[in-house]
Structures are given as C-alpha cells and as structure tokens.
Design an enzyme around this catalytic site. Structure first.
Site, PDB file in Angstrom:
ATOM      1  N   HIS A  33      -5.996  -7.602  12.812  1.00 14.60           N
ATOM      2  CA  HIS A  33      -4.788  -6.768  12.844  1.00 14.60           C
ATOM      3  C   HIS A  33      -4.464  -6.423  14.294  1.00 14.60           C
ATOM      4  O   HIS A  33      -5.359  -6.134  15.083  1.00 14.60           O
ATOM      5  CB  HIS A  33      -5.081  -5.495  12.030  1.00 14.60           C
ATOM      6  CG  HIS A  33      -3.872  -4.702  11.628  1.00 14.60           C
ATOM      7  ND1 HIS A  33      -2.738  -5.248  11.062  1.00 14.60           N
ATOM      8  CD2 HIS A  33      -3.635  -3.369  11.662  1.00 14.60           C
ATOM      9  CE1 HIS A  33      -1.867  -4.292  10.788  1.00 14.60           C
ATOM     10  NE2 HIS A  33      -2.375  -3.139  11.136  1.00 14.60           N
ATOM     11  N   CYS A  64      12.355  24.416   4.238  1.00 15.22           N
ATOM     12  CA  CYS A  64      11.389  25.180   3.443  1.00 15.22           C
ATOM     13  C   CYS A  64      10.629  24.227   2.524  1.00 15.22           C
ATOM     14  O   CYS A  64      10.826  23.019   2.567  1.00 15.22           O
ATOM     15  CB  CYS A  64      12.100  26.246   2.621  1.00 15.22           C
ATOM     16  SG  CYS A  64      13.249  27.243   3.612  1.00 15.22           S
ATOM     17  N   ARG A 114       1.534 -10.939   7.022  1.00 10.56           N
ATOM     18  CA  ARG A 114       1.126  -9.799   6.220  1.00 10.56           C
ATOM     19  C   ARG A 114       2.031  -8.589   6.492  1.00 10.56           C
ATOM     20  O   ARG A 114       1.570  -7.523   6.867  1.00 10.56           O
ATOM     21  CB  ARG A 114      -0.325  -9.474   6.614  1.00 10.56           C
ATOM     22  CG  ARG A 114      -1.241  -9.002   5.527  1.00 10.56           C
ATOM     23  CD  ARG A 114      -2.680  -8.935   6.047  1.00 10.56           C
ATOM     24  NE  ARG A 114      -2.813  -8.151   7.245  1.00 10.56           N
ATOM     25  CZ  ARG A 114      -3.390  -8.559   8.382  1.00 10.56           C
ATOM     26  NH1 ARG A 114      -3.961  -9.740   8.474  1.00 10.56           N
ATOM     27  NH2 ARG A 114      -3.420  -7.782   9.440  1.00 10.56           N
ATOM     28  N   ARG A 128     -10.295  -0.353  15.288  1.00  4.39           N
ATOM     29  CA  ARG A 128     -10.198   0.455  14.066  1.00  4.39           C
ATOM     30  C   ARG A 128     -11.190  -0.143  13.086  1.00  4.39           C
ATOM     31  O   ARG A 128     -12.376  -0.200  13.377  1.00  4.39           O
ATOM     32  CB  ARG A 128      -8.753   0.465  13.567  1.00  4.39           C
ATOM     33  CG  ARG A 128      -8.476   1.556  12.565  1.00  4.39           C
ATOM     34  CD  ARG A 128      -7.017   1.576  12.156  1.00  4.39           C
ATOM     35  NE  ARG A 128      -6.613   0.399  11.361  1.00  4.39           N
ATOM     36  CZ  ARG A 128      -5.393   0.205  10.855  1.00  4.39           C
ATOM     37  NH1 ARG A 128      -4.445   1.101  11.063  1.00  4.39           N
ATOM     38  NH2 ARG A 128      -5.112  -0.860  10.159  1.00  4.39           N
ATOM     39  N   TYR A 181      14.259  30.865   6.713  1.00  2.00           N
ATOM     40  CA  TYR A 181      13.178  31.689   7.259  1.00  2.00           C
ATOM     41  C   TYR A 181      13.233  31.789   8.773  1.00  2.00           C
ATOM     42  O   TYR A 181      13.370  30.790   9.481  1.00  2.00           O
ATOM     43  CB  TYR A 181      11.823  31.091   6.886  1.00  2.00           C
ATOM     44  CG  TYR A 181      11.499  31.094   5.414  1.00  2.00           C
ATOM     45  CD1 TYR A 181      11.614  32.263   4.649  1.00  2.00           C
ATOM     46  CD2 TYR A 181      11.055  29.940   4.790  1.00  2.00           C
ATOM     47  CE1 TYR A 181      11.284  32.257   3.298  1.00  2.00           C
ATOM     48  CE2 TYR A 181      10.724  29.929   3.443  1.00  2.00           C
ATOM     49  CZ  TYR A 181      10.838  31.091   2.689  1.00  2.00           C
ATOM     50  OH  TYR A 181      10.516  31.078   1.378  1.00  2.00           O
ATOM     51  N   LYS A 220       0.844  -1.210   0.000  1.00  2.00           N
ATOM     52  CA  LYS A 220       0.000   0.000   0.000  1.00  2.00           C
ATOM     53  C   LYS A 220       0.878   1.258   0.000  1.00  2.00           C
ATOM     54  O   LYS A 220       2.081   1.188   0.284  1.00  2.00           O
ATOM     55  CB  LYS A 220      -0.921  -0.025   1.216  1.00  2.00           C
ATOM     56  CG  LYS A 220      -0.184   0.012   2.554  1.00  2.00           C
ATOM     57  CD  LYS A 220      -1.112  -0.267   3.721  1.00  2.00           C
ATOM     58  CE  LYS A 220      -0.349  -0.275   5.046  1.00  2.00           C
ATOM     59  NZ  LYS A 220      -1.207  -0.688   6.180  1.00  2.00           N
TER      60      LYS A 220
HETATM   61  C1  LIG Z   1      -0.495  -1.681   6.885  1.00  2.00           C
HETATM   62  C2  LIG Z   1      -1.051  -2.979   7.262  1.00  2.00           C
HETATM   63  C3  LIG Z   1      -0.210  -4.104   7.378  1.00  2.00           C
HETATM   64  C4  LIG Z   1       1.293  -4.021   7.338  1.00  2.00           C
HETATM   65  O1  LIG Z   1       1.735  -3.417   8.538  1.00  2.00           O
HETATM   66  P1  LIG Z   1       3.304  -3.274   8.861  1.00  2.00           P
HETATM   67  O2  LIG Z   1       3.346  -2.767  10.246  1.00  2.00           O
HETATM   68  O3  LIG Z   1       3.830  -2.268   7.871  1.00  2.00           O
HETATM   69  O4  LIG Z   1       3.908  -4.589   8.671  1.00  2.00           O
HETATM   70  C5  LIG Z   1      -0.800  -5.337   7.573  1.00  2.00           C
HETATM   71  N1  LIG Z   1      -2.142  -5.455   7.689  1.00  2.00           N
HETATM   72  C6  LIG Z   1      -2.973  -4.388   7.626  1.00  2.00           C
HETATM   73  C7  LIG Z   1      -4.427  -4.589   7.778  1.00  2.00           C
HETATM   74  C8  LIG Z   1      -2.451  -3.112   7.433  1.00  2.00           C
HETATM   75  O5  LIG Z   1      -3.275  -2.058   7.386  1.00  2.00           O
END
Ligand SMILES: *Cc1c(COP(=O)(O)O)cnc(C)c1O
Length: 403
Positions: free
Chosen positions: A184, A333, A240, A143, A286, A45
C-alpha cells in the site's frame, strides 16, 4: 447480516443519503479503463465508505470489478451472508480473528505477520481446508504489512522474507495457498513524491523474493484510487481503489472528480424542520457563536454530529436550500444545526442539500472537507448509520432492494 445498514424504517427519518448506484458502476468503468489489463478490486470497507456495503458492492461488480476488498472480517462475512460470491480479500486482523469461519466462507485473508499466518494455518488444519492468503508487504508506508527493509547488519532476515518462507512451508503441507502479494502506498496522492517510485521498486523486490522462494500468486497489487488514476505503471495484475469508486477525488491537488471522469455517488439531504423569523441580534445555537445581523429567517436542519455532520463545520460549511447556498450559522449540535437564510422564503419540509455531485450548484463532499480541514473520505464515511440510505440509478443486473 451484520452490515451496519439501518433497519427497515417504520416511520420516516427527516434526512437521507441518496446513493447513485449507476454512478458507482460507471466510476468502476473509469477505473478499469485506467487499469488497462489489470483487474479491479473495489474496496467496500466501512460500509462502502458510508454508501451501504451490499448495494455498493453489487453496483461495483456490475460496473466491472471482479474482486471486493474490505478491512475487517466482519465486513467480508456480511458480504457472504448477503449472497455475494465474488472473491473477497480482508486484510486487518487481531489475534483470535475468526479465521475458521472466513476460510469456510472462501474469504482471502490478507496476512501481515507470521503470527497471523500461523493462526490462519491452524484454522485451516482444524477445518481440513486450504486457506487462501495474500501476503502484505510494508514497502514504506510504515503501517501494517511485513517489513521489507533490513534492520541492523543482517540484510536478509527481514520480516518479509520470514513471512514468505513460512508461507512456502505451509503451502507444502496444503494448509495455505498464497493467492496474492500486495502493498500500500504512503503518498499516492502526490505522484511526484519520491516514495511513489521507491515503493514500486521495493514491491518489485518483494515480489521477486517471494517468487524465488516458490510462491506463485494469482494477483500482485499495490494501487489505491490515487495510484490507479495517476500512476498506471503501478497497476500490476490488479488495482484496489476505494474512494474513487464512490466518485470522490483521491488527489484533490492533482484533479477534481470531474477531471478524473468520476461522479460523486452520495447526495446528503435533510428536510427543513422549524423555520422562523427572528429580529437582528438573535444569538443562534449553543454559545451564540453567531448572531443575526438583521431580521432573518432561521432554518433548523435535523442532522447533527451524531449523524456525522462534523462539529467543526460550525460556521464554516455550506448547504443549499431551494437553489441558494448558505453557511451553517453557529454551532452544529448533536441532532441539528441552524442556517440563517436571510430574507429567503423557506418552508418546513423543504430540501436542504448538504452535499452532492455538485451539478446543481450544491456543495460537494470535497467542499465540506476543505471547509472543515479534513479529507473527503471522512465526510462520506462518517455520515451516520442513523440516516437511511436510499438507492437510485440501479445498474442493470442489480437486484431490487430487499430490506
Ligand atoms: C482503504 C484501502 C484501499 C483503498 O484506498 P483508497 O484511497 O480509498 O482508494 C486500498 N488498499 C488498502 C490496503 C486500504 O486499506
């Protein structure tokens, strides 16, 4: 293709992010080893955390990943448009997401709510195909994901069991097929935190509930980078990881990249623009938050906050020029920042390394994160689309760059 890759440059840009594709492939190999028998879904992503979506995905596949994960459907469709045929899961959607095109493109859809499942099923019926869906449980992150914990007195009618039942009914009419179940972690970077065990227990319950309802997923998965590296018991059928694919440590309190056997894949380099000698007492950039303490050479570096150099790095982060490290002088900047190199001789065009793997003494993305008070994720991911990505160390089997 809709990937946020820079267009083919017709004139040079005075900076680049060099991406070591061999490092990405090797990092996947490290993660695969940690995962044991589980498969690896490389998360690509956010333009592969700033490393370039398609080339990074290809490198991860060459390194042994068998799945790709993205948040947005636009990202999944960009992979398909580039000819990537590996299984892809996309898990973040709002109503009207374009599920029909995704089903047509054979993208697995992460589903966190009943409305989402119904939209997917409607798109599948309209196209006469069966959608591949993976149900996401909220086992404690708070979440996205369907909520697992009973609210009030009714201990069964949770969002998760409703989602499972609906999915099973839609499987019966062949509108969907549940290919996966996932969740997650909230605290995987602190492996001793009680939620890490609690979420594993909760996920096992969520899986059992789904399987009792008759779902037969191909993959059950919960481990991000930190869990893959520190909690192997959570690997299930697939891990993942995202950040660790790019060689950065997901748990700096537990170990560095090197401790985990990872190699940072991005090196951010600019070419010095104006270099000039100034006397003591010259205010810099600045607001003159920095003033030279003696005669000094100032080096103007053509990258700024528009390119993802955090403005909070003003006066804090370091760069390396011709083997010596210097702190940013004064404010960052929009397009540039300044370094006071003292009496060091620097010439316009000399390389200014912002961060890299650290093996030549340059700062790392982790150093920048600590200097700025953020996480390494943000340093690489926000490195801007104006800066071209250059690819080095192509893994065997990867195609040549085509744009
Ligand atoms: C971003 C994400 C991951 C990967 O997380 P990392 O901490 O970068 O390994 C895996 N699963 C989900 C659902 C995520 O949103």
């Amino acid at each position: 293709m809709t990937a946020p890759s820079p267009p083919r440059a017709t004139v040079p840009f005075p900076a680049r992010a060099v991406i070591d594709l061999a490092a990405i492939a090797a990092n996947v190999g490290v993660l695969k080893q940690r995962a044991g028998a589980a498969e690896v879904m490389a998360v690509v992503k956010a333009d592969a955390y700033g490393h370039g979506l398609v080339r990074s995905a290809q490198a991860a596949l060459a390194g042994g990943a068998s799945w790709l994960g993205v948040a947005q459907l636009t990202e999944a469709m960009a992979l398909r448009a580039a000819g990537v045929t590996a299984p892809v899961l996309a898990w973040l959607h709002a109503p009207g997401a374009g599920f029909a095109q995704a089903i047509e493109a054979d993208v697995d859809l992460g589903v966190s709510a009943t409305w989402m499942l119904d939209e997917v099923a409607a798109a599948a019926r309209a196209s006469g195909r069966t959608a591949r869906v993976q149900l996401k449980a909220d086992t404690g992150l708070g979440r996205n994901g369907a909520y697992l914990f009973p609210v009030g007195t009714d201990s069964t009618a949770t969002d998760w069991s409703a989602l499972v039942d609906r999915a099973r009914a839609l499987e019966a009419e062949e509108a969907v097929r549940v290919t996966g179940l996932f969740t997650h972690f909230a605290y995987a970077d602190a492996p001793q935190h009680p939620t890490v065990q609690a979420q594993q227990t909760a996920f096992a319950e969520a899986v059992a509930l789904a399987e009792r309802a008759g779902l037969r997923p191909e993959v059950r998965h919960m481990s991000n980078s930190a869990a893959t590296l520190t909690t192997p018991a959570a690997a299930w059928d697939m891990v993942r990881p995202g950040l660790a694919v790019y060689g950065l440590t997901p748990a700096p309190e537990v170990g560095s990249s090197a401790d985990f056997g990872l190699v940072p894949a991005m090196t951010a380099i600019a070419e010095a623009s104006v270099v000039k000698a100034v006397p003591a007492g010259q205010g810099v950039s600045y607001g003159h938050t920095y003033t030279t303490s003696g005669p000094a050479n100032l080096v103007d570096v053509p990258l700024g906050y528009a390119d993802g150099v955090p403005r909070h790095a003003s006066g804090l982060a370091e760069v390396m020029i011709n083997g010596r490290r210097h702190r940013i002088a004064g404010r960052v900047c929009m397009d540039q920042f300044v370094v006071d190199v003292g009496d060091q001789q620097v010439t316009a065009g000399d390389e200014v390394i912002l961060f890299g793997p650290g093996d030549r003494g340059e700062p790392t993305a982790q150093d920048w994160a600590e200097a700025v008070g953020t996480i390494n994720y943000e340093i690489v991911t926000r490195f801007g689309p104006r800066v071209p990505r250059e690819y080095a160390g192509a893994p065997v089997g990867a195609e040549e760059e085509t744009w």
